[in-house]
Design a protein around this motif. Sequence first.
Motif, mmCIF file in Angstrom:
data_model
loop_
_atom_site.group_PDB
_atom_site.id
_atom_site.type_symbol
_atom_site.label_atom_id
_atom_site.label_comp_id
_atom_site.label_asym_id
_atom_site.label_seq_id
_atom_site.Cartn_x
_atom_site.Cartn_y
_atom_site.Cartn_z
ATOM 1 N N SER A 180 -40.898 7.626 -7.564
ATOM 2 C CA SER A 180 -41.071 6.130 -6.617
ATOM 3 C C SER A 180 -42.859 5.163 -6.543
ATOM 4 N N GLN B 226 -39.051 1.520 1.551
ATOM 5 C CA GLN B 226 -39.858 0.632 0.394
ATOM 6 C C GLN B 226 -39.318 -1.185 0.676
ATOM 7 N N ASP C 16 -43.021 1.992 -7.122
ATOM 8 C CA ASP C 16 -43.406 1.291 -6.144
ATOM 9 C C ASP C 16 -45.270 0.256 -6.496
ATOM 10 N N LYS D 271 -39.848 5.815 4.406
ATOM 11 C CA LYS D 271 -40.768 5.607 3.275
ATOM 12 C C LYS D 271 -41.691 6.501 3.126
#
Length: 304
Positions: free
Chosen positions: A90, A167, A94, A190
Amino acid sequence: MDASSQAFEIRLKTNAQEIEALLDVLLSDDMREDEIARPETLRAAMHYAVLNGGKRLRPFLVVESVLLLGGDKQAALRVGAALECVHCYSLVHDDLPAMDDDKLRRGKPTAHIAFDEATAILAGDSLLTYAFDIIADDETRLPEQSKLALILALARAAGLGGMAGGQALDLAAEKDVPNEQGIVTLQAMKTGALIRFACEAGAIIAGASAGDRKRLRAFGEKIGLAFQLADDLLDVTSDAATMGKATGKDTQRGKGTLVSFHGIDWAEAELRRHVEDAKTLLAAYGDAAATLAAAAHFIAARRS
């Protein structure tokens, strides 16, 4: 630092070393059964993305929750390693230009800077997939029903209704600032969902009662709220050198946070309330839960 805090820090560091040793093996160039090849650049990017520092808090919560309930530590370490793969995937995604467009992570170049964007995307994809491989593998010595429960819980925490969905809401918040409840929902998805899973996984691994699973899940939800609130405070009060990543991004992008809604004093008081609520949930376990209670304090007081 008092003696209890020092003991906690040592325990956290020791667990991080154990998790990192396992991840180093899992992400080596040694192929597993039915793998055809491990492309070196992709493997190196995955290794870089995972083994580039960090406190390994989520695996720590898995292990400590398991130990609280009398479960198997080796199984907990493997599930913790799987969870860390999801968490690091992640972060890789991100940081991409299409998402948060960050250049630093834990004080080092982000994966797409150290390698390239395509490799970073594939590294994230592979880490997410590998997490479920690790749990399902025969080396994770758990009953099949427990593995299925873990896979389902992790999928729900990581996917559309959890972290990935969070997200998406976070990206949308740059254009249309959500109200306070919207921010709470976004953050629960998130950030909070994987922390919730870390604690609930301990009960699943240990084969504990439904009551224990519900209690540990609620504890995870509370410390997940505390983690994000602490993160939002640090984004306002800390600097890039301390954090190892850019700060002040939410303000620059016009994103609403609970800190921006209510101010620093309110956020600090709310943070203390979350910690106390989390500790109350552990009261049924007495002194056996001291390490998890210390984890709640650590999350609230962290500086990076």
